[in-house]
Design a protein around this motif. Structure first.
Motif, PDB file in Angstrom:
ATOM      1  N   ARG A 240      81.292  -3.632  36.054  1.00  0.00           N
ATOM      2  CA  ARG A 240      80.733  -4.312  36.932  1.00  0.00           C
ATOM      3  C   ARG A 240      80.027  -5.574  36.206  1.00  0.00           C
ATOM      4  O   ARG A 240      79.428  -5.521  35.675  1.00  0.00           O
ATOM      5  N   VAL A 241      80.407  -6.817  36.955  1.00  0.00           N
ATOM      6  CA  VAL A 241      79.692  -8.246  36.430  1.00  0.00           C
ATOM      7  C   VAL A 241      78.384  -8.235  37.244  1.00  0.00           C
ATOM      8  O   VAL A 241      78.419  -7.679  38.386  1.00  0.00           O
ATOM      9  N   GLY A 242      77.614  -8.913  36.646  1.00  0.00           N
ATOM     10  CA  GLY A 242      76.317  -9.136  37.410  1.00  0.00           C
ATOM     11  C   GLY A 242      75.946 -10.493  37.724  1.00  0.00           C
ATOM     12  O   GLY A 242      76.868 -11.414  37.954  1.00  0.00           O
ATOM     13  N   PRO A 243      74.777 -10.887  38.071  1.00  0.00           N
ATOM     14  CA  PRO A 243      74.596 -12.222  38.338  1.00  0.00           C
ATOM     15  C   PRO A 243      74.819 -13.333  37.468  1.00  0.00           C
ATOM     16  O   PRO A 243      75.020 -14.463  37.843  1.00  0.00           O
ATOM     17  N   ALA A 244      74.936 -13.095  36.222  1.00  0.00           N
ATOM     18  CA  ALA A 244      75.256 -14.108  35.142  1.00  0.00           C
ATOM     19  C   ALA A 244      76.837 -14.659  35.436  1.00  0.00           C
ATOM     20  O   ALA A 244      76.950 -15.582  35.022  1.00  0.00           O
ATOM     21  N   CYS A 245      77.475 -13.913  36.297  1.00  0.00           N
ATOM     22  CA  CYS A 245      79.104 -14.098  36.147  1.00  0.00           C
ATOM     23  C   CYS A 245      79.060 -14.853  37.524  1.00  0.00           C
ATOM     24  O   CYS A 245      79.461 -14.182  38.788  1.00  0.00           O
ATOM     25  N   SER A 246      78.625 -16.131  37.866  1.00  0.00           N
ATOM     26  CA  SER A 246      78.657 -16.800  38.937  1.00  0.00           C
ATOM     27  C   SER A 246      78.608 -18.399  38.537  1.00  0.00           C
ATOM     28  O   SER A 246      78.499 -18.665  37.486  1.00  0.00           O
ATOM     29  N   ALA A 247      78.736 -19.123  39.401  1.00  0.00           N
ATOM     30  CA  ALA A 247      78.862 -20.539  39.238  1.00  0.00           C
ATOM     31  C   ALA A 247      77.716 -21.012  38.601  1.00  0.00           C
ATOM     32  O   ALA A 247      76.477 -20.884  39.254  1.00  0.00           O
ATOM     33  N   GLY A 248      77.633 -21.691  37.429  1.00  0.00           N
ATOM     34  CA  GLY A 248      76.593 -21.940  36.668  1.00  0.00           C
ATOM     35  C   GLY A 248      75.825 -21.160  35.988  1.00  0.00           C
ATOM     36  O   GLY A 248      74.887 -21.297  35.420  1.00  0.00           O
ATOM     37  N   GLY A 249      76.154 -19.753  36.397  1.00  0.00           N
ATOM     38  CA  GLY A 249      75.605 -18.788  35.578  1.00  0.00           C
ATOM     39  C   GLY A 249      75.879 -18.872  33.929  1.00  0.00           C
ATOM     40  O   GLY A 249      76.598 -19.728  33.325  1.00  0.00           O
ATOM     41  N   GLU A 250      75.357 -17.860  33.525  1.00  0.00           N
ATOM     42  CA  GLU A 250      75.240 -17.669  32.043  1.00  0.00           C
ATOM     43  C   GLU A 250      76.467 -17.406  31.246  1.00  0.00           C
ATOM     44  O   GLU A 250      77.127 -17.956  30.141  1.00  0.00           O
ATOM     45  N   LEU A 251      77.434 -16.789  32.156  1.00  0.00           N
ATOM     46  CA  LEU A 251      78.808 -16.631  31.776  1.00  0.00           C
ATOM     47  C   LEU A 251      79.954 -17.413  32.416  1.00  0.00           C
ATOM     48  O   LEU A 251      81.156 -17.189  32.140  1.00  0.00           O
ATOM     49  N   ASP A 252      79.630 -18.615  32.957  1.00  0.00           N
ATOM     50  CA  ASP A 252      80.422 -19.625  33.683  1.00  0.00           C
ATOM     51  C   ASP A 252      81.132 -20.427  32.348  1.00  0.00           C
ATOM     52  O   ASP A 252      80.329 -20.897  31.708  1.00  0.00           O
TER      53      ASP A 252
END
Length: 303
Positions: free
Chosen positions: A282-294
């Motif tokens: 399950r991905v977290g908030p970091a997996c979003s536009a501009g997130g840490e994992l973008d």
């Protein structure tokens, strides 16, 4: 065995056989998600167990030896005026006594024919499922087509990894599949990954036939996911986030339009938050536009 009980078991066995036939038809010709989630041997195993249970229940039941009382009952006398029977046995003449002898206990019937019929139905449906499955899906492709597809998958994975890697379709089912609860497996930082035949077939249909189905998005995400493992990413949540992003370009190279590829990966991202996703994936908030994992923070589109 009493007649009502025998009829009940017979009806239950018939319902099991009908249910099995319906499931096989849906499994063979229904949604791909069902075939990916449920191995075809599982319902056959359940049906065989139920047939054995019906057989043993019928075998253990006592034979029906109780003779029903066919004389007028109290309600019959009230409604139809039957005369009451004398309470004193001496009032009944010997000539008037019915010639009745206790019925001999019935022999216990072996319910073997029912068991043989059930096993025969299960065997016939299993043969049908095997015949159709062996001539459809990934197994229905000849060796040359399967080899060409695996080579294409390897090339696409290598683009993500940045070096040559190999993708194999695990036809033996020993490395991935229902038992392992995964659609793919790869050695982190290695050069070899395995996908399930169902995912390989979905990718084949897209890359070589130009067709899609309900499993297309998942197949693209799985190939990208294992490629990121080969690249060296170990954490499953991070790997999944990267896979959904690179899945857009991967889908385009396999034949989708950018709009369709992006829509499929966004749907996969939404489904990732559903109850069917394991916690580690399950991905977290970091997996979003501009997130840490973008991977492309300079753009607003995600994935």
């Amino acid at each position: 065995m009493g007649e009502p009980r025998a009829q009940h078991l017979s009806s239950a066995a018939s319902l099991v056989r009908i249910g099995l036939a319906v499931f096989v038809a849906v499994w063979l010709f229904g949604p791909d998600a069902l075939r990916a989630a449920v191995p075809v041997w599982l319902p056959f195993l359940v049906a065989l167990g139920l047939e054995l249970q019906f057989f043993l229940t019928a075998r253990r039941a006592p034979p029906g030896s109780t003779r029903p009382d066919r004389r007028p009952q109290e309600i019959d006398r009230e409604l139809y005026g039957y005369p009451k029977e004398p309470e004193d046995e001496d009032d009944v003449a010997e000539d008037d006594e019915p010639d009745w002898e206790p019925a001999e206990p019935r022999r216990r019937a072996w319910p073997v024919p029912g068991l043989l019929a059930g096993v025969g139905v299960i065997a016939a449906l299993a043969a049908l499922a095997w015949f159709v499955e062996s001539r459809s899906g990934w197994s229905g492709l000849d060796a040359e087509k399967r080899a060409a597809a695996a080579e294409r998958f390897s090339v696409e994975a290598a683009r993500i990894v940045g070096r040559p890697v190999e993708i194999r379709c695990d036809e033996s089912g020993k490395r991935v599949g229902f038992v392992q609860h995964t659609d793919g497996v790869a050695e982190v930082g290695g050069r070899l990954a395995y996908l399930t035949p169902d995912r390989c077939h979905e990718l084949y249909r897209l890359a070589f036939d130009g067709s899609t189905s309900s499993g297309t998005a998942r197949a693209i995400a799985v190939l990208a996911h294992e490629a990121w493992h080969l690249r060296g990413v170990r954490d499953e949540s991070t790997t999944e986030c990267y896979a959904l992003q690179t899945g857009v370009e991967l889908g385009k190279r396999l034949g989708l339009s950018e709009e369709r590829a992006r829509r499929l990966m966004r749907r996969a991202l939404t489904e990732n938050a559903g109850p069917g996703t394991s916690f580690e994936y399950r991905v977290g908030p970091a997996c979003s536009a501009g997130g840490e994992l973008d991977l492309n923070p300079e753009t607003d589109e995600f994935p």
